[in-house]
Write an enzyme that holds these catalytic residues in place. Structure first.
Site, PDB file in Angstrom:
ATOM      1  N   ARG A  77      43.814  37.011  50.528  1.00 24.57           N
ATOM      2  CA  ARG A  77      44.999  36.084  50.406  1.00 24.57           C
ATOM      3  C   ARG A  77      46.122  37.156  49.845  1.00 24.57           C
ATOM      4  NH1 ARG A  77      43.905  33.200  53.476  1.00 24.57           N
ATOM      5  NH2 ARG A  77      43.681  30.559  53.295  1.00 24.57           N
TER       6      ARG A  77
ATOM      7  N   HIS B 232      48.424  37.590  59.586  1.00 21.64           N
ATOM      8  CA  HIS B 232      47.444  36.694  59.449  1.00 21.64           C
ATOM      9  C   HIS B 232      46.600  36.161  60.337  1.00 21.64           C
ATOM     10  CE1 HIS B 232      46.272  33.580  55.892  1.00 21.64           C
ATOM     11  NE2 HIS B 232      45.477  33.551  56.774  1.00 21.64           N
TER      12      HIS B 232
HETATM   13  P1  NDP Z   1      33.548  31.845  50.205  1.00 20.28           P
HETATM   14  O1  NDP Z   1      34.021  30.789  49.102  1.00 20.28           O
HETATM   15  O2  NDP Z   1      32.297  31.447  50.904  1.00 20.28           O
HETATM   16  O3  NDP Z   1      33.377  33.057  49.381  1.00 20.28           O
HETATM   17  C1  NDP Z   1      34.193  33.492  48.409  1.00 20.28           C
HETATM   18  C2  NDP Z   1      33.715  34.582  47.719  1.00 20.28           C
HETATM   19  O4  NDP Z   1      34.586  35.162  46.830  1.00 20.28           O
HETATM   20  C3  NDP Z   1      32.299  34.410  46.851  1.00 20.28           C
HETATM   21  O5  NDP Z   1      31.291  35.647  47.069  1.00 20.28           O
HETATM   22  C4  NDP Z   1      32.592  34.215  45.689  1.00 20.28           C
HETATM   23  O6  NDP Z   1      31.613  34.587  44.743  1.00 20.28           O
HETATM   24  C5  NDP Z   1      33.709  35.477  45.599  1.00 20.28           C
HETATM   25  N1  NDP Z   1      34.552  34.987  44.368  1.00 20.28           N
HETATM   26  C6  NDP Z   1      35.266  33.927  44.303  1.00 20.28           C
HETATM   27  N2  NDP Z   1      35.874  34.066  42.946  1.00 20.28           N
HETATM   28  C7  NDP Z   1      35.494  35.252  42.347  1.00 20.28           C
HETATM   29  C8  NDP Z   1      36.011  35.759  41.158  1.00 20.28           C
HETATM   30  N3  NDP Z   1      36.632  35.413  40.111  1.00 20.28           N
HETATM   31  N4  NDP Z   1      35.151  36.968  40.892  1.00 20.28           N
HETATM   32  C9  NDP Z   1      34.653  37.685  42.080  1.00 20.28           C
HETATM   33  N5  NDP Z   1      33.999  37.092  43.257  1.00 20.28           N
HETATM   34  C10 NDP Z   1      34.778  35.855  43.183  1.00 20.28           C
HETATM   35  O7  NDP Z   1      34.843  32.204  51.102  1.00 20.28           O
HETATM   36  P2  NDP Z   1      34.784  32.573  52.565  1.00 20.28           P
HETATM   37  O8  NDP Z   1      33.859  33.787  52.721  1.00 20.28           O
HETATM   38  O9  NDP Z   1      34.645  31.600  53.589  1.00 20.28           O
HETATM   39  O10 NDP Z   1      36.548  33.001  52.666  1.00 20.28           O
HETATM   40  C11 NDP Z   1      36.976  33.922  51.782  1.00 20.28           C
HETATM   41  C12 NDP Z   1      38.419  33.839  51.797  1.00 20.28           C
HETATM   42  O11 NDP Z   1      38.927  34.766  52.994  1.00 20.28           O
HETATM   43  C13 NDP Z   1      39.010  32.579  52.040  1.00 20.28           C
HETATM   44  O12 NDP Z   1      39.164  31.851  50.669  1.00 20.28           O
HETATM   45  C14 NDP Z   1      40.521  33.012  52.391  1.00 20.28           C
HETATM   46  O13 NDP Z   1      41.420  33.268  51.444  1.00 20.28           O
HETATM   47  C15 NDP Z   1      40.104  34.388  53.308  1.00 20.28           C
HETATM   48  N6  NDP Z   1      40.144  34.151  54.637  1.00 20.28           N
HETATM   49  C16 NDP Z   1      41.386  34.795  55.277  1.00 20.28           C
HETATM   50  C17 NDP Z   1      41.476  34.795  56.881  1.00 20.28           C
HETATM   51  C18 NDP Z   1      42.294  35.449  57.637  1.00 20.28           C
HETATM   52  O14 NDP Z   1      42.624  35.406  58.844  1.00 20.28           O
HETATM   53  N7  NDP Z   1      42.824  36.652  56.847  1.00 20.28           N
HETATM   54  C19 NDP Z   1      40.357  33.699  57.533  1.00 20.28           C
HETATM   55  C20 NDP Z   1      39.543  33.076  56.740  1.00 20.28           C
HETATM   56  C21 NDP Z   1      39.444  33.276  55.447  1.00 20.28           C
HETATM   57  P3  NDP Z   1      30.147  33.847  44.691  1.00 20.28           P
HETATM   58  O15 NDP Z   1      29.468  34.164  45.741  1.00 20.28           O
HETATM   59  O16 NDP Z   1      29.460  34.082  43.378  1.00 20.28           O
HETATM   60  O17 NDP Z   1      30.514  32.233  44.723  1.00 20.28           O
HETATM   61  C1  OXD Z   2      41.691  30.626  56.354  1.00 24.26           C
HETATM   62  C2  OXD Z   2      42.714  31.479  56.860  1.00 24.26           C
HETATM   63  O1  OXD Z   2      41.383  30.519  55.161  1.00 24.26           O
HETATM   64  O2  OXD Z   2      42.753  31.295  58.180  1.00 24.26           O
HETATM   65  O3  OXD Z   2      40.857  30.003  57.223  1.00 24.26           O
HETATM   66  O4  OXD Z   2      43.422  32.222  56.340  1.00 24.26           O
END
Ligand code: NDP
Ligand code: OXD
Length: 309
Positions: A224, A272
């Site tokens: 993000r 994005h």
């Molecule tokens: P998940 O919730 O499956 O994974 C999030 C990861 O971030 C986990 O490993 C989590 O740790 C870690 N995390 C969260 N908070 C912290 C913190 N404070 N410190 C360290 N690690 C942290 O999400 P997804 O993998 O499904 O997606 C991740 C993000 O990717 C989405 O939230 C979105 O913002 C972004 N995204 C962007 C897209 C794009 O097109 N640019 C498309 C899709 C998603 P833990 O494993 O310990 O819970």
């Molecule tokens: C998502 C994205 O979070 O597209 O799915 O950014």
């Protein structure tokens, strides 16, 4: 009644067709067909406009047509007790792997430098570099980041990962918590950010942390926009400390036309699109969750509101 709403009316029409076919026992509507908000039990949405949830007194759940729920969690018209379910991978992880792989491979093969040499009409070979010589740090090891880290390790890169809780992934040196982050930053030639935006992660990649990256490092942000300080990034690119950036997400989207990063030779900007929701996958996943609810079992992908993702 189940309301489907996204900013694009054509997309809503496509989703209505697919959901009506998948779950004929449910009543689906778009916003135009909705006369009484109190009839809505579930909302399936991406980017709901302000006030969408007002008056939905019988709302039992919201299905997010994406992975990130940061904007849903920052609204004041959605009661805190209403559960939010998000997409789990749904075809996005493979797209993210490709997006990140493009940047890392380009870095390893010096493509960014050759592009700049081309602009200057320079013919100059750089020494070969194997994947094992490139250290990649992946921030976020969840549904998407976990697959990114595994794919890069399989490609032969030296991968470290960082998450909130401890993980064990074969071939990846996993760190967690605040102390682990410094190690990953200090030792990443390419830093890949696939974190969610939460109160703990917003502003995480500030000037101090970015400066920890080794000289000549690259930053890829597909998590993000508010995780990364763009001014700090630009300063470090201009001082020559950082070599390149590939950015898919921004604090303000679209990135304003006057923003200097649009024209920065070391920066690749995408709108994005690193991983786009696949409609069929989304319908299958949400339909399965609605069936689970009908059977009295817990749907998958419930957002932990206290953690912010
Ligand atoms: P998940 O919730 O499956 O994974 C999030 C990861 O971030 C986990 O490993 C989590 O740790 C870690 N995390 C969260 N908070 C912290 C913190 N404070 N410190 C360290 N690690 C942290 O999400 P997804 O993998 O499904 O997606 C991740 C993000 O990717 C989405 O939230 C979105 O913002 C972004 N995204 C962007 C897209 C794009 O097109 N640019 C498309 C899709 C998603 P833990 O494993 O310990 O819970
Ligand atoms: C998502 C994205 O979070 O597209 O799915 O950014």
């Amino acid at each position: 009644m189940i309301l489907i709403h996204t900013p694009a009316p054509r997309e809503v029409a496509a989703y209505l067709d697919l959901f009506r076919t998948a779950l004929p026992q449910h009543v689906f509507t778009d916003l135009e067909g909705l006369s009484r908000p109190e009839d809505v039990e579930y909302v399936i949405t991406w980017g709901p406009p302000p006030g969408l949830f007002v008056g939905m007194s019988r709302l039992k759940g919201v299905f997010n047509l994406g992975a990130g729920v940061d904007r849903l969690l920052q609204r004041d018209d959605l009661a805190a007790e209403v559960p939010i379910y998000r997409l789990l991978d749904g075809g996005m992880a493979q797209q993210m792997v490709e997006y990140v792989r493009y940047g890392v491979l380009g870095y390893q093969r010096h493509m960014d430098i050759y592009r700049r040499q081309q602009t200057a009409g320079v013919w100059k070979m750089l020494p070969p570099r194997l994947p094992a010589a490139v250290r990649v740090g992946v921030l976020g090891l969840g549904e998407i980041g976990g697959q990114v880290a595994r794919a890069l390790a399989a490609d032969g890169y030296r991968v470290q990962g960082w998450s909130r809780s401890a993980h064990t992934l074969p071939g990846i040196l996993c760190h967690h918590g605040p102390t682990g982050l410094d190690t990953v930053l200090n030792e990443s030639d390419v830093l890949v950010c696939v974190l969610p935006s939460t109160p703990q992660t917003r502003g995480l990649l500030d000037a101090t942390r970015l400066a920890r990256l080794p000289p000549g490092a690259m930053v890829i942000n597909a998590g993000r926009g508010d995780l990364l300080d763009l001014d700090a990034l630009q300063g470090l690119l201009e001082s020559g400390h950082l070599r390149a950036a590939q950015l898919d997400v921004f604090p303000e989207e679209p990135l304003p036309p006057a923003h200097p990063l649009w024209r920065h030779p070391a920066v690749t900007i995408t709108p994005h699109v690193a991983a786009i929701t696949l409609r069929q996958e989304a319908v299958e996943q949400i339909s399965a969750n609605l069936r689970r609810l009908a059977e009295g079992s817990e749907p998958l992908g419930k957002v932990a509101r206290t953690q912010g993702y």
